[in-house]
Design an enzyme around this catalytic site. Structure first.
Site, PDB file in Angstrom:
ATOM      1  N   ALA A 149    -102.642   5.739  71.299  1.00 60.55           N
ATOM      2  CA  ALA A 149    -103.927   5.646  71.999  1.00 60.55           C
ATOM      3  C   ALA A 149    -104.798   4.697  71.172  1.00 60.55           C
ATOM      4  O   ALA A 149    -105.547   5.128  70.279  1.00 60.55           O
ATOM      5  CB  ALA A 149    -104.568   7.021  72.114  1.00 60.55           C
ATOM      6  N   GLY A 168    -112.921   6.975  66.769  1.00 59.23           N
ATOM      7  CA  GLY A 168    -111.526   7.362  66.958  1.00 59.23           C
ATOM      8  C   GLY A 168    -111.342   8.080  68.277  1.00 59.23           C
ATOM      9  O   GLY A 168    -112.209   8.011  69.148  1.00 59.23           O
ATOM     10  N   ASN A 169    -110.227   8.743  68.442  1.00 60.91           N
ATOM     11  CA  ASN A 169    -109.997   9.520  69.664  1.00 60.91           C
ATOM     12  C   ASN A 169    -109.120  10.732  69.327  1.00 60.91           C
ATOM     13  O   ASN A 169    -108.675  10.883  68.193  1.00 60.91           O
ATOM     14  CB  ASN A 169    -109.377   8.640  70.764  1.00 60.91           C
ATOM     15  CG  ASN A 169    -108.026   8.097  70.366  1.00 60.91           C
ATOM     16  OD1 ASN A 169    -107.065   8.838  70.226  1.00 60.91           O
ATOM     17  ND2 ASN A 169    -107.952   6.789  70.152  1.00 60.91           N
ATOM     18  N   ARG A 170    -108.898  11.582  70.329  1.00 62.56           N
ATOM     19  CA  ARG A 170    -108.260  12.878  70.070  1.00 62.56           C
ATOM     20  C   ARG A 170    -106.736  12.868  70.135  1.00 62.56           C
ATOM     21  O   ARG A 170    -106.120  13.922  70.141  1.00 62.56           O
ATOM     22  CB  ARG A 170    -108.781  13.920  71.078  1.00 62.56           C
ATOM     23  CG  ARG A 170    -110.239  14.215  70.941  1.00 62.56           C
ATOM     24  CD  ARG A 170    -110.625  15.371  71.845  1.00 62.56           C
ATOM     25  NE  ARG A 170    -112.059  15.459  72.026  1.00 62.56           N
ATOM     26  CZ  ARG A 170    -112.884  16.023  71.148  1.00 62.56           C
ATOM     27  NH1 ARG A 170    -112.403  16.543  70.041  1.00 62.56           N
ATOM     28  NH2 ARG A 170    -114.177  16.049  71.393  1.00 62.56           N
TER      29      ARG A 170
END
Ligand code: CTP
Length: 216
Positions: free
Chosen positions: A90, A21-23
């Site tokens: 994102a 995943g990402n932030r």
């Protein structure tokens, strides 16, 4: 007016308990949904996993998804009827080639993951954009920011691209404030001050509405 917004990160599963995943928090996309609704637009907010609650505004329908493939499927359902598309998510560019059915057990000293490319939601929908539809994308660049953002605008058939600053403290991922620069296909540039994401969202919505009025 109908608006489609993608927001937040995507989670790409590795096994039943792990993901890539990402932030991204989703704050910018959710703020845009609220700013469009404040102008009377009906919004479909396709959101990846975000801690934010669904906006409690009847004009906003929130569709929760996890992966890029699910986000693409949900966005595709409403894209044709939407007048404006805003791609604030994102999206993970790659996902694990295999999703293990059982939890992956540790074994050797190293572990190599094979990743495969995800669908580019903005670019794929961009190919079927009609002349009266208006698409806005986001970009985060570290070098030759304006040139890369302009290139992204062309490749993904955006009418506007919002360039997130990496240089300014308090801007971008996880922050409540953001500093953006907006570019159009003619190379015209609009610089926004560092301000709350809610204010950035209101400014972007005014700009989008003004541009649509000129082009339609
Ligand atoms: N985007 C998307 N689907 C993807 C990847 C990106 O819809 N699979 C959208 C994002 O929501 C954003 C824009 O495309 O509006 C820019 O994404 P970015 O990942 O920066 O673009 P890339 O073309 O992948 O370029 P880079 O090589 O810089 O990652």
């Amino acid at each position: 007016m109908r608006v489609l917004i993608t927001a937040g990160p995507t989670y790409e599963p590795l096994d039943p308990v792990r993901f890539l995943g990402n932030r991204s928090t989703g704050k910018m996309g959710y703020a845009l949904a609220e700013a469009f609704a404040a102008e009377g637009a009906r919004v479909t907010l396709v959101s990846g996993p975000s801690q934010l609650p669904n906006p409690a505004i009847s004009l906003i329908e929130t569709v929760r998804v996890e992966t890029a493939a699910e986000m693409f499927a949900a966005a595709s359902m409403v894209a044709a009827e939407a007048d404006v598309w805003v791609f604030a998510a994102a999206v993970a560019d790659y996902r694990p080639a295999q999703v293990a059915a059982e939890k992956i057990k540790k074994s050797g000293e190293t572990l190599t993951l094979e990743l495969v490319k995800n669908v580019d939601i903005a670019a794929t929908l961009g190919q079927q954009k009609r002349a009266e539809q208006f698409a806005v994308g986001f970009a985060l660049e570290t070098t030759n920011e304006l040139a890369h953002a302009q290139d992204k605008l062309r490749r993904k058939n955006f009418d506007l691209v919002v360039l997130n600053s990496l240089r300014d403290a308090g801007a971008g991922f996880g922050h409540d404030t953001n500093k953006v620069t907006v570019l159009d296909a003619r190379g015209q540039v609009v610089n926004f001050e560092l301000q709350s994401k809610a204010d950035v969202a209101r400014g972007l919505v005014s700009l989008i509405l003004a541009r649509r009025a000129v082009t339609s």
